[in-house]
Design an enzyme around this catalytic site. Structure first.
Site, PDB file in Angstrom:
ATOM      1  N   CYS A 288       0.833  -1.197   0.000  1.00  0.00           N
ATOM      2  CA  CYS A 288       0.000   0.000   0.000  1.00  0.00           C
ATOM      3  C   CYS A 288       0.880   1.265   0.000  1.00  0.00           C
ATOM      4  O   CYS A 288       1.505   1.560  -1.001  1.00  0.00           O
ATOM      5  CB  CYS A 288      -1.008  -0.016   1.145  1.00  0.00           C
ATOM      6  SG  CYS A 288      -2.347   1.189   0.910  1.00  0.00           S
TER       7      CYS A 288
ATOM      8  N   HIS B  98      -3.690  -5.267   0.421  1.00  0.00           N
ATOM      9  CA  HIS B  98      -3.263  -5.537   1.797  1.00  0.00           C
ATOM     10  C   HIS B  98      -3.371  -7.025   2.149  1.00  0.00           C
ATOM     11  O   HIS B  98      -4.369  -7.456   2.752  1.00  0.00           O
ATOM     12  CB  HIS B  98      -4.131  -4.750   2.774  1.00  0.00           C
ATOM     13  CG  HIS B  98      -3.807  -3.296   2.872  1.00  0.00           C
ATOM     14  ND1 HIS B  98      -2.763  -2.818   3.639  1.00  0.00           N
ATOM     15  CD2 HIS B  98      -4.401  -2.220   2.322  1.00  0.00           C
ATOM     16  CE1 HIS B  98      -2.733  -1.501   3.552  1.00  0.00           C
ATOM     17  NE2 HIS B  98      -3.708  -1.107   2.759  1.00  0.00           N
TER      18      HIS B  98
ATOM     19  N   GLU C 254      -1.893  -8.398   4.531  1.00  0.00           N
ATOM     20  CA  GLU C 254      -1.798  -8.489   5.997  1.00  0.00           C
ATOM     21  C   GLU C 254      -3.119  -8.185   6.696  1.00  0.00           C
ATOM     22  O   GLU C 254      -3.248  -8.456   7.900  1.00  0.00           O
ATOM     23  CB  GLU C 254      -0.693  -7.549   6.505  1.00  0.00           C
ATOM     24  CG  GLU C 254      -1.071  -6.085   6.647  1.00  0.00           C
ATOM     25  CD  GLU C 254      -1.113  -5.293   5.358  1.00  0.00           C
ATOM     26  OE1 GLU C 254      -1.153  -4.048   5.436  1.00  0.00           O
ATOM     27  OE2 GLU C 254      -1.118  -5.899   4.260  1.00  0.00           O
TER      28      GLU C 254
END
Length: 233
Positions: free
Chosen positions: A93, A180, A182
């Site tokens: 990001c 993303h 994560e």
């Protein structure tokens, strides 16, 4: 393998107790016991003394834009240029955007507006650290986009909304992605709710939350990152 996390932001305070900070999310994604981890509070002025202090670095997301006049952002770009070719680099990001700008690309606040909810990227170029998946589906949360490709970078995955969605460099061991991997779905939804009525309209928030509930590719892309780190050192 020693991995440094370059922390450039944090989740909303109410979410940290449940989900942890961004370094914790990356450790869960990539394996708490798989690497020797160290976090650098880059957004508070901390950077490694030398790029070779770690074998690789992961650059996190941030609420800032890479064009913001924060002194730590300029220093982080300088560090990435120093680290280029000396350590494996992974950007996510804001990290994706920061690497692109540091290495000669361009990032803007996109006139397309917010990309939020789960997005799907088509795999355009398969690298040795990837499997044969034709597409990946992951949480998105951004309004900035890379709009000029840095020298030496190739687009490996993208969507119509995000044409430079994932990059790999051919002249040094670096990869980055706008999405993303994560973000657990529960955190991504909590983040949307936190921003409802502020950054997002009610309709945008509802539409973004509606995209969750299908299988995603967090595990797959986490495996890609591990494969990349293993092959880069």
């Amino acid at each position: 393998m020693r991995i440094g996390i370059l922390k450039t932001g944090r989740p909303p305070k109410p979410a940290i107790a449940q989900f942890g900070d961004y370094p914790a999310m990356f450790r869960r994604l990539l394996g708490e016991d798989r690497y020797e981890w160290r976090t650098y509070e880059v957004d508070e002025g901390e950077l490694p003394e030398s790029p070779t202090e770690q074998d690789g670095y992961v650059v996190t997301g941030s609420a800032c834009g890479v064009y913001d006049p924060e002194p730590w952002i300029a220093r982080a770009k300088d560090f990435l240029n120093d680290a280029k070719g000396q350590a494996a680099l992974v950007g996510v990001c804001f990290g994706h955007q920061l690497m692109a700008e540091a290495f000669g690309g361009k990032v803007i606040k996109s006139p397309k507006g917010w990309g939020v909810g789960e997005h799907e990227y088509e795999v355009l170029r398969r690298k040795s650290w990837m499997d044969d998946a034709p597409a990946i589906r992951l949480p998105a949360s951004h309004q900035d986009q890379v709009v000029e490709l840095p020298p030496g970078a190739e687009i490996v995955a993208a969507s119509e909304f995000t044409p430079m969605g994932a990059l790999a460099w051919t002249d040094h061991p670096s990869i980055s992605i706008q999405l993303h991997p994560e973000f657990e779905p529960a955190y991504a939804i909590a983040l949307i709710e936190h921003r409802r009525g502020d950054r997002y309209t009610q309709e945008q928030a509802d539409a973004a939350i509606h995209t969750y509930g299908r299988p995603d590719d967090r595990g797959r892309v986490g495996g890609w990152i591990r494969n990349f780190l293993k092959g880069a050192t």
